[in-house]
Design a protein around this motif. Structure first.
Motif, short mmCIF file in Angstrom:
data_model
loop_
_atom_site.label_atom_id
_atom_site.label_comp_id
_atom_site.label_asym_id
_atom_site.label_seq_id
_atom_site.Cartn_x
_atom_site.Cartn_y
_atom_site.Cartn_z
N UNK A 93 42.22 49.40 38.95
CA UNK A 93 42.64 48.10 38.61
C UNK A 93 42.05 47.21 39.52
N UNK A 94 40.88 47.50 40.41
CA UNK A 94 40.52 46.65 41.45
C UNK A 94 39.09 46.31 40.87
N UNK A 95 38.84 44.57 41.05
CA UNK A 95 37.92 43.93 40.49
C UNK A 95 36.60 44.54 40.92
N UNK A 96 35.54 44.29 39.97
CA UNK A 96 34.20 44.93 40.22
C UNK A 96 33.67 44.61 41.69
N UNK A 297 43.46 42.26 47.27
CA UNK A 297 43.53 43.65 46.84
C UNK A 297 44.87 43.87 46.34
N UNK A 298 45.64 42.96 45.86
CA UNK A 298 46.86 42.75 45.34
C UNK A 298 47.67 43.39 46.48
N UNK A 299 47.43 43.03 47.62
CA UNK A 299 48.39 43.25 48.83
C UNK A 299 48.09 44.81 49.43
N UNK A 300 47.42 45.44 48.85
CA UNK A 300 47.26 46.83 48.98
C UNK A 300 46.48 47.47 50.45
N UNK A 334 46.39 43.51 39.23
CA UNK A 334 46.77 44.96 38.88
C UNK A 334 46.87 45.68 40.01
N UNK A 335 48.03 46.50 40.15
CA UNK A 335 48.28 47.45 41.24
C UNK A 335 47.47 48.83 40.98
N UNK A 367 50.11 40.81 34.15
CA UNK A 367 50.39 41.98 33.23
C UNK A 367 51.30 42.77 33.75
N UNK A 368 51.47 43.72 32.74
CA UNK A 368 52.71 44.54 32.92
C UNK A 368 52.57 45.26 34.39
N UNK A 369 51.40 45.65 34.99
CA UNK A 369 51.30 46.31 36.26
C UNK A 369 50.83 45.53 37.41
N UNK A 370 50.88 44.25 37.10
CA UNK A 370 50.47 43.14 38.14
C UNK A 370 51.43 42.92 39.15
#
Lengths: 530, 530
Positions: A93-96, A297-300, A334-335, A367-370
């Motif tokens: 789910x990470x961007x390009x 990075x979605x906090x990851x 997305x996570x 989204x659902x897994x964001x």
């Protein structure tokens, strides 16, 4: 490059028959083809036997041969091209841009270790020449070098599918040291792992190395990874992931008849200290940077700023408002996996439900897994009274601790466990206060930074990506930067060995041209006569 | 210098009230005065609190101040004079020359670490300068140094009452690193410990250091040592002793909420390989040296040659006869304690009772607690079938393993656990055979020596006194020589810190004149402009 779902056992590609699992599209939660076969105990046995039999030959390859091997791995990774980027984007789910950047970092890391090899200082070659005339006893001739520990098990990380995974820093530094590597691929990005694993496999072949130098095992569960750490042929373990999993691996390794080191990089909430001068002078600007770092990075990120410490008052209120506003403007992302998303939601709910914790802001929904970013605040008193508030919430959530004064803030820092990073935001007027805090910060963290955030870990010679437990299992080490190679080395001393039986690195005349330490003093041989 | 039987808690001398014990005359088994009071948990708490509070100040003392402190300890030890030698002889049964030599070694070791401090390379100072123009992202300024781990617990060893005890290598290297030390004195030589401990205490005072830099606790049992390793303020442990005790301490340290490293040097049988050429050319001469090494210090060296490997035949028979004859001519010597003597006798009896083991020779009998040397032989087949034959018998006993050929001999080496040393006796004709064995030896031992014996561990820069488990708990380290300091250090990275907040070692202009690594390359600052 069609994915096969097969484990790589040396040069062979083997379909595991111990169950099967799929990669998952991080955005939709849907299974991605193909199915990956779970490795069997026989697959593991074969990989370990190959690594063991490759070890002595591989560790004595020339520095240049190993450097060229690492560079070839990088070339092979680049040669996969867009297929790697696309599969990795789907699985994480990470961007390009992030994945492309991470690929560059991964290849750069391999090049760094190629340079470390060509430099040769990691060998720590030492010569204490004999002193036959010494009284009362003559001194023997002693020479020392570092050698590779042995086959290394590497566990890919979910949050850096390239840079901390199959060909990431652990693998690069272990291969540089002369250790064969067996990777347990992370089940969250098996397709990415297969592509990168096969790139390494091709590099092994292209460089004419023994096939056992690299293997990679798939498993949807825990059994193969645990068996790998327990295997007597594995001499060290590299891991990046959760505290529970890292501690579990450490316990397995410690319980072996021959305990071996586990380098687990696990849990860190990366305190950010806003000193009064900086908070007053540019609190709103810091808040913008903070929100960007928190949601990167979605906090990851391992170095995600999960804790903010400041003295309460008007300036902190301004910061809180600006950070809250900034977070509301940052889109959800997305996570890595539905499981990580679920855990994140639970962690946020726990904080929200705490009567001593105030919810300051929530990020945009997606989204659902964001991940929806979340900012909370509490008092130092409450924070000190509730150890659970010090636990990492993996994702874009952070907790501001409002302190009565700098003394109380210092007390909060002292109560923390070990950290990867601590960030200080300071102005000249804050230097005196910083000087008081620094001894505590040095004891708590592997990296101390000023006027920035820990996200963004430079691959460099002076980097420490490590820190006291539970940031890692071994505060003496770093998993990023050139010192990472030290984790996979041990010293051997040679006494009075005839020159032709000595390792080349230690022979008379210094045939490798290494920087050596003679009677404790560094110099390049030959310099004495210059 | 009257002995008081008191523990040293910083600057205070405190009579422990937790039971009492006496030193014992090793020759007679009779109690020596005075009684030593067992430290209480309160004593331990106070020592740990003092060490913790001294740590930040002590670790930032200048290199010169710490070097002078180590030298002052050495002077204070020498100043005790003959009282130290006599008490130590009584408590250990070791002869005067040995104790005087060991005192010299202990003082020399302190001087070595003073030189290591003045050299400063152990700091591993690194600078990766900022690159503000770098694309796509500017590079931050990163600087790295090693800092001290924290307060260290040191356990004195019975077999080196000075060099591996209160002011021995563990204490010297930990103090050099900047770690306060709390010694758990060995109960086999409490009087020696008190004399040396008070010498350190005086040096702390003379050098104006915080009193918590050094404490020493007495205890006739295990509880205080175990509590010390479990204490959250202790950040590393140095130990030399039995495998059972070392493993027990490692388990305690691993079970802590924050696990910490234990550097335990434990068990080694130090294989001696007699290669065919050497055996044929000078078997009888090697046998003489072997007998001398085996019985040195009543066989109580960590590096005692407990195992001899050779190919069976006439030359080995000659060696066996010569070694047997030599042993019979060496007088018996008192062991360190009645308990060690009893264990030795049991170990010898176990070997003698084994139907697969042949008793070749016994040394002279002596006093009640004297060790009678013993030489045994067995076949490689029997040795490989019985793992118990690989256990260390602490004392002057050795086992010759008769191998059918060099292949079988290699197999025996592969079956061994980790060792401190392996000794090769070789002639030019043996080099090819050695080349085959060396990769195995490097994996098994910390030190490989030619045409000598492991007893006699030079304090030097290229020494490794360490090795894979169970020789030590951490094959990456050495407990003798200048690299011993690395055990008590960890790296910290500083990112973008203003110069006046940086540690002096890392500031612009290199005010300490350290050898620093700039962008990965070693050089002394200033050299760039030379």
């Amino acid at each position: 490059m069609t994915l096969t779902g097969q484990s790589l056992i040396g040069a062979a590609n083997v379909r595991g028959t111990n169950g099967a699992f799929h990669g998952v599209d991080a955005r939709t939660g849907e299974a991605l083809e193909p199915a990956f076969g779970g490795a069997t105990q026989q697959d593991l046995e074969r990989a370990c036997a190959l690594a063991e039999s490759a070890f002595d030959a591989y560790r004595e390859t020339s520095l240049e041969a190993r450097a060229a091997f690492l560079e070839t791995i990088g070339e092979q990774i680049n040669a996969i091209g867009d297929a790697l980027i696309e599969r990795c984007m789907a699985e994480t789910g990470l961007p390009r841009a992030r994945i492309e950047g991470e690929r560059g970092r991964t290849v750069g890391q391999l090049k760094l270790f190629a340079a470390v090899l060509r430099n040769g200082d990691f060998i720590d070659a030492r010569v204490d020449p004999a002193q036959p005339e010494r009284k009362p006893l003559p001194r023997v001739d002693l020479r020392l070098r570092n050698i590779a520990l042995g086959p290394v098990a590497v566990f890919g990380a979910s949050n850096f599918p390239l840079a901390f995974s199959v060909a990431g820093g652990d693998t690069a530094s272990a291969l540089a040291a002369g250790c064969p590597v067996i990777v347990k691929a992370h089940s969250a990005h098996p397709g990415t792992s297969e592509l990168v694993g096969r790139a390494i496999q091709r590099a092994v072949q292209a460089c004419g190395l023994p096939e056992g130098v690299f293997s990679m095992l798939f498993d949807g569960g825990l059994a193969i990874g645990q068996a790998l750490v327990a295997d007597h042929r594995i001499k060290a373990v590299g891991f990046t992931g959760s505290r529970a999993a890292g501690v579990a691996l450490m316990k397995i390794a410690n319980a072996r008849p021959e305990p071996v080191p586990v380098y687990a990089e696990m849990s860190s909430i990366n305190p950010v200290v806003l000193l009064p001068g900086a908070l007053a002078a540019r609190g709103a600007a810091i808040a913008q940077q903070f929100a960007a770092s928190l949601t990167l990075g979605a906090g990851q990120f391992c170095t995600n700023p999960g804790l903010v410490l400041a003295v309460q008052g008007e300036a902190l209120r301004t910061f809180e408002q600006a950070a809250s506003a900034a977070l509301a403007n940052i889109g959800a992302a997305t996570m890595l996996t539905p499981g990580i998303h679920a855990n994140y939601c639970k962690g946020v709910e726990r904080l929200a439900a705490d009567p001593n914790v105030e919810r300051l802001a929530s990020g945009a929904q997606g989204g659902r897994f964001d991940a929806q970013a979340a900012l909370f605040a509490t008092t130092a008193e409450a924070f000190l009274a509730q150890p659970a508030l010090r636990n990492e919430v993996f994702g874009p959530a952070s907790l501001i601790v409002r302190c009565k004064d700098l003394g109380e803030l210092h007390g909060v820092l002292k109560a923390l466990e070990g950290q990867l990073t601590v960030a200080l935001h300071l102005e000249s007027a804050d230097h005196e206060a910083c000087r008081v805090l620094l001894p505590t910060l040095e004891r708590k963290a592997g990296r101390i930074l000023a006027n920035g955030f820990g996200t963004g870990v430079e691959v460099a010679h002076a980097m420490v990506h490590g820190g006291p437990f539970p940031a890692t299992t071994d505060a003496r080490t770093t998993s990023v930067g050139s010192r990472a190679i030290e984790r996979f080395l041990r010293p051997v001393s040679y006494q009075d060995l005839p020159d032709d039986l000595l390792p080349v690195a230690l022979r008379e005349g210094n045939p490798l041209g290494l920087t050596r330490r003679v009677d404790g003093v560094i110099h390049r041989e030959g310099n004495r006569d210059d």
